[in-house]
Design an enzyme around this catalytic site. Structure first.
Site, PDB file in Angstrom:
ATOM      1  N   GLU A 489       0.757  -1.383  -0.064  1.00 44.83           N
ATOM      2  CA  GLU A 489       0.316  -0.177  -0.035  1.00 44.83           C
ATOM      3  C   GLU A 489       0.738   1.058  -0.254  1.00 44.83           C
ATOM      4  O   GLU A 489       1.756   1.618   0.914  1.00 44.83           O
ATOM      5  CB  GLU A 489      -0.649  -0.172   1.477  1.00 44.83           C
ATOM      6  CG  GLU A 489      -2.129  -1.058   1.572  1.00 44.83           C
ATOM      7  CD  GLU A 489      -3.016  -1.362   2.401  1.00 44.83           C
ATOM      8  OE1 GLU A 489      -2.831  -0.279   3.084  1.00 44.83           O
ATOM      9  OE2 GLU A 489      -3.370  -2.470   2.568  1.00 44.83           O
ATOM     10  N   HIS A 512      -7.872   1.002   1.795  1.00 44.07           N
ATOM     11  CA  HIS A 512      -7.719   0.719   2.873  1.00 44.07           C
ATOM     12  C   HIS A 512      -8.329   1.557   4.047  1.00 44.07           C
ATOM     13  O   HIS A 512      -7.840   2.191   4.665  1.00 44.07           O
ATOM     14  CB  HIS A 512      -6.018   0.768   3.361  1.00 44.07           C
ATOM     15  CG  HIS A 512      -6.442   0.427   5.334  1.00 44.07           C
ATOM     16  ND1 HIS A 512      -5.135  -0.772   4.904  1.00 44.07           N
ATOM     17  CD2 HIS A 512      -7.039  -1.066   6.147  1.00 44.07           C
ATOM     18  CE1 HIS A 512      -4.675  -1.429   6.426  1.00 44.07           C
ATOM     19  NE2 HIS A 512      -6.263  -1.085   6.480  1.00 44.07           N
TER      20      HIS A 512
HETATM   21  P1  NAI Z   1     -10.319 -10.209  15.649  1.00 42.61           P
HETATM   22  O1  NAI Z   1      -8.669  -9.996  16.440  1.00 42.61           O
HETATM   23  O2  NAI Z   1     -11.794  -9.409  17.038  1.00 42.61           O
HETATM   24  O3  NAI Z   1     -11.185 -11.225  14.608  1.00 42.61           O
HETATM   25  C1  NAI Z   1     -10.022 -12.026  14.054  1.00 42.61           C
HETATM   26  C2  NAI Z   1     -10.378 -13.181  14.174  1.00 42.61           C
HETATM   27  O4  NAI Z   1      -9.924 -14.243  13.242  1.00 42.61           O
HETATM   28  C3  NAI Z   1     -10.140 -13.987  15.324  1.00 42.61           C
HETATM   29  O5  NAI Z   1     -11.586 -14.595  15.952  1.00 42.61           O
HETATM   30  C4  NAI Z   1      -9.376 -14.737  15.281  1.00 42.61           C
HETATM   31  O6  NAI Z   1      -9.929 -16.089  15.760  1.00 42.61           O
HETATM   32  C5  NAI Z   1      -9.558 -15.620  13.497  1.00 42.61           C
HETATM   33  N1  NAI Z   1      -8.917 -16.272  12.642  1.00 42.61           N
HETATM   34  C6  NAI Z   1      -7.354 -15.883  12.282  1.00 42.61           C
HETATM   35  N2  NAI Z   1      -6.423 -16.560  12.143  1.00 42.61           N
HETATM   36  C7  NAI Z   1      -7.311 -17.412  11.277  1.00 42.61           C
HETATM   37  C8  NAI Z   1      -7.555 -18.010  10.797  1.00 42.61           C
HETATM   38  N3  NAI Z   1      -5.973 -18.850  10.095  1.00 42.61           N
HETATM   39  N4  NAI Z   1      -8.533 -18.537  10.327  1.00 42.61           N
HETATM   40  C9  NAI Z   1      -9.786 -18.825  10.724  1.00 42.61           C
HETATM   41  N5  NAI Z   1      -9.516 -17.809  11.748  1.00 42.61           N
HETATM   42  C10 NAI Z   1      -8.340 -16.934  11.872  1.00 42.61           C
HETATM   43  O7  NAI Z   1     -10.140  -8.680  14.811  1.00 42.61           O
HETATM   44  P2  NAI Z   1     -10.758  -7.844  14.104  1.00 42.61           P
HETATM   45  O8  NAI Z   1     -10.932  -6.549  15.397  1.00 42.61           O
HETATM   46  O9  NAI Z   1     -12.788  -8.735  13.614  1.00 42.61           O
HETATM   47  O10 NAI Z   1     -10.179  -7.199  13.094  1.00 42.61           O
HETATM   48  C11 NAI Z   1     -10.683  -7.999  11.778  1.00 42.61           C
HETATM   49  C12 NAI Z   1      -9.073  -8.107  10.554  1.00 42.61           C
HETATM   50  O11 NAI Z   1     -10.065  -6.655   9.976  1.00 42.61           O
HETATM   51  C13 NAI Z   1      -7.784  -7.426  11.392  1.00 42.61           C
HETATM   52  O12 NAI Z   1      -6.819  -7.775  10.061  1.00 42.61           O
HETATM   53  C14 NAI Z   1      -7.839  -5.954  10.725  1.00 42.61           C
HETATM   54  O13 NAI Z   1      -6.222  -5.882  10.776  1.00 42.61           O
HETATM   55  C15 NAI Z   1      -8.433  -5.551   9.686  1.00 42.61           C
HETATM   56  N6  NAI Z   1      -8.937  -4.554   9.753  1.00 42.61           N
HETATM   57  C16 NAI Z   1      -9.156  -3.871   8.680  1.00 42.61           C
HETATM   58  C17 NAI Z   1      -9.845  -2.159   8.688  1.00 42.61           C
HETATM   59  C18 NAI Z   1      -9.562  -1.828   7.191  1.00 42.61           C
HETATM   60  O14 NAI Z   1     -10.018  -0.418   7.235  1.00 42.61           O
HETATM   61  N7  NAI Z   1      -9.488  -2.711   6.815  1.00 42.61           N
HETATM   62  C19 NAI Z   1      -9.819  -2.081   9.769  1.00 42.61           C
HETATM   63  C20 NAI Z   1      -9.892  -2.185  10.803  1.00 42.61           C
HETATM   64  C21 NAI Z   1     -10.091  -3.724  10.774  1.00 42.61           C
END
Ligand code: NAI
Length: 629
Positions: A489, A512
């Site tokens: 990015e 993003h």
């Molecule tokens: P979170 O930590 O609450 O949830 C992530 C989930 O993924 C957890 O339940 C974890 O157990 C699961 N997980 C991790 N690796 C896995 C795998 N290999 N297979 C299956 N499940 C798996 O995180 P949250 O807050 O829900 O964020 C999710 C994603 O969104 C993150 O990567 C974060 O960086 C991204 N994000 C992107 C934003 C954007 O602007 N596009 C803004 C906020 C978050």
């Protein structure tokens, strides 16, 4: 030991503003000339407070313009009770403890001072101020002109007449307070600048205190905070939402906010005097930065990802890191949901065609979301919230997560990723950015997907193999994609974005911005400072990303000591040995540990020998020690 006496001014010291000015506002409420008269009164106050005109003249002229009724003065008293200087209000304990030695001496009026200072335990006969004369109907007649405090040098003459035997500390913001300094018995004059700073006063002060905590700290008097808040400096980088600055400033901290991020070198130079650092995603906190951050207690990351912070180095130094894990959850979910609908109906594609003059009314490959199977990969904050909203839109939700996550609503958990991939009409990726998740969705996973799937990634760019994604869009397996995150990015808005995903039909690309909404920014601006302030005031580490999470009860009648140490055998015994050797009664003790560190909070009885503090600090393997209050 010599007795200590405290002479405290009322206007702009005990309370936030000038009582007579507030009285004028009450009296002149419906007066059409209110603005002009108030301006004249303010000018007279200023002239009297800085010694430009004699105090008696300033007082007389102000009162003649106000001429309050008794009822106005009573109303003012009620108002001012809610208008006490914050640092005075939080040190009520000091006033109650020293009530016999505290005098309020003011050029204001006792009728509105007494109701304000009474709840602080101050004796009525320790309040020296002017008094009004009202007629039987409560109309203003005059003020008592024989009262010393209505005269020039009244405060000096009055304090002289006390003949106090001991050290006198005078705390005030005005010239008349400052003149007391000339009295032999006055040990120190403290210019109090929380509400107003007058150069002629600060220039003649022994000590300038921005808050009452600072005064108490300086003279080692009982206080609600071991360390004055105005000495806690906060550095905010990367234009975090202004509400964050507001919250920290309201707490009494000194805040410096910069629009840009700082390089490692710049941070190393700047960081040493700051206790709190707030950053976005562009500032890197390296071990070198941490090593220069002698005072740093905590870092606020205004966002989710913390891979720009060396968490281990922070932990080693006892620096607690907080982030905003769900401030932007809803924003990401709304983007994903909106894209699912737009892609299903090929809206962006049709819109782009129409912009070029092409009228394509066909319904081919345009579908509703109702009844479709949505497969969510990663059922964390975002994934589970999307599940709830998607179901409300009539979708049938299945999910896959490596952890045992509770299914919300009618959503069903898939035992395997393969099953989810083969069943879903729409797939949305919400796994976290841990290293093992690199290329988690690769050739094999795309191959397992249904033909004509809609694919969304708002997690991290590297969780999906970009080349494979392009291949499966081009061969039509993926009929629509919404991509918000990319392996490479641009670092800033000035850098160009280049990707093989560009110019593909029915692909929505966003820079993003999943979490970028006004609401999310504001929520982060509030959420993280609240966690930080709570940590500073109570030691709570709940929701910290690098420390054992401890939730602590508030402790009113004890001192709270924080000890952070390397987690080695026998250290707790050493800590408690210090307490037992000094015969200190432990009111409560809370311990959180992980493989590296121990975080122990001990509440002890108020009376203790300060020598234990250095004993605790010098226990081998201590990383940080702090007295909270
Ligand atoms: P979170 O930590 O609450 O949830 C992530 C989930 O993924 C957890 O339940 C974890 O157990 C699961 N997980 C991790 N690796 C896995 C795998 N290999 N297979 C299956 N499940 C798996 O995180 P949250 O807050 O829900 O964020 C999710 C994603 O969104 C993150 O990567 C974060 O960086 C991204 N994000 C992107 C934003 C954007 O602007 N596009 C803004 C906020 C978050």
């Amino acid at each position: 030991m010599k007795k200590q006496y405290f002479i405290i001014d009322f206007d702009s010291t005990f309370i936030k503003s000038e009582g007579l000015e507030e009285l004028a506002i009450v009296v002149l409420k419906n007066n059409p000339k209110k603005k002009q008269i108030l301006a004249q009164i303010r000018k007279l106050t200023q002239q009297g407070m800085t010694g430009i005109i004699p105090f008696s003249k300033s007082l007389e002229q102000r009162i003649s313009k106000i001429a309050p009724r008794r009822s106005d003065v009573e109303k003012l008293g009620q108002f001012l009770r809610k208008h006490i200087s914050p640092s005075i209000a939080r040190n009520k304990h000091f006033f109650k403890t020293y009530r016999d030695n505290i005098f309020i001496i003011s050029g204001g009026f006792k009728e509105f001072i007494y109701p304000v200072v009474k709840p602080y335990g101050i004796h009525e006969d320790h309040i020296f101020a002017n008094t009004f004369i009202f007629d039987n109907e409560g109309n203003y007649k005059d003020f008592d002109r024989k009262n010393l405090l209505s005269q020039d040098d009244g405060k000096v003459k009055l304090v002289q007449s006390f003949n106090l035997d001991g050290d006198i500390y005078v705390i005030g913001d005005g010239y008349t307070d400052c003149k007391l300094r000339e009295l032999a018995a006055v040990k120190k004059f403290i210019a109090f600048t929380e509400n107003i700073e007058r150069e002629v006063v600060t220039a003649n002060a022994d000590v300038v205190a921005q808050t009452f905590d600072e005064f108490l700290y300086r003279f080692d008097l009982p206080r609600s905070f071991s360390y004055p808040k105005s000495k806690i400096r906060v550095l905010l980088l990367e234009s975090v939402h202004p509400i964050a600055k507001e919250i920290f400033a309201k707490e009494g901290y000194e805040v410096e906010a910069l629009a840009q991020s700082l390089s490692e070198e710049e941070l190393v130079k700047k960081i040493s005097s700051f206790s709190i650092l707030g950053i976005g995603s562009r500032t890197n906190i390296t071990e070198k930065v941490v090593d220069s951050a002698e005072r740093l207690l905590t870092i606020a990351r205004f966002g989710i990802g913390v891979n720009n912070i060396d968490l281990k180095a922070c932990k080693k130094r006892g620096i607690v890191v907080f982030n905003a894990p769900y401030s932007n959850t809803r924003s990401v979910v709304e983007l994903a949901l909106g894209e699912i609908m737009m892609l299903g109906r090929r809206i962006f594609e049709k819109s782009a065609l129409l912009h070029r003059g092409i009228w394509d009314k066909s319904a081919k490959n345009c579908t509703e979301v109702r009844g479709k199977k949505l497969g969510i990969i990663g059922y964390g904050h975002i994934g589970s919230q999307l599940s709830v909203l998607a179901e409300m839109m009539g979708m049938d939700v299945i999910y896959y997560d490596i952890e045992d996550k509770m299914a919300l609503g009618k959503a069903r958990r898939c035992e395997t990723l393969e099953k989810l991939l083969s069943l879903s009409d729409i797939i949305s990726v919400h796994i976290d950015g841990r290293g093992e998740n690199t290329n988690f969705i690769d050739e094999r996973e795309f191959r397992l997907m249904k033909d004509g799937v809609i694919f969304i990634n708002t997690s991290r760019g590297y969780t999906v193999n970009a080349a494979a994604l392009v291949k499966y869009i081009n061969n039509g397996k993926i009929r629509g994609a919404g991509i918000d995150v990319f392996p490479n990015e641009p670092k800033s808005n000035d850098e160009r974005f280049v990707s093989a995903l560009q110019n593909l039909p029915n692909v929505i690309l966003t820079p993003h911005i999943g979490g970028r909404s006004e609401e999310a920014q504001r929520d982060m601006g509030e959420f993280v400072p609240e966690k930080i302030i709570n940590f500073i005031n109570t030691g709570n580490t709940i929701l910290s990303v690098n420390f054992p999470n401890l939730q602590l009860p508030k402790q009113g009648s004890a001192h709270r000591l924080i000890h952070i140490h390397k987690n080695v055998p026998g250290i707790m015994a050493k800590i408690n040995g210090v307490f037992s050797d000094a015969r200190i009664n432990i009111v409560g003790q809370y311990l959180g540990t992980d493989a590296d560190i121990g975080y122990v909070i001990t509440d002890v009885n108020k009376k203790y020998d300060p020598k234990i503090l250095s004993a605790l600090k010098s226990i081998p393997n201590t990383r940080r020690f702090r007295v909270l209050y």
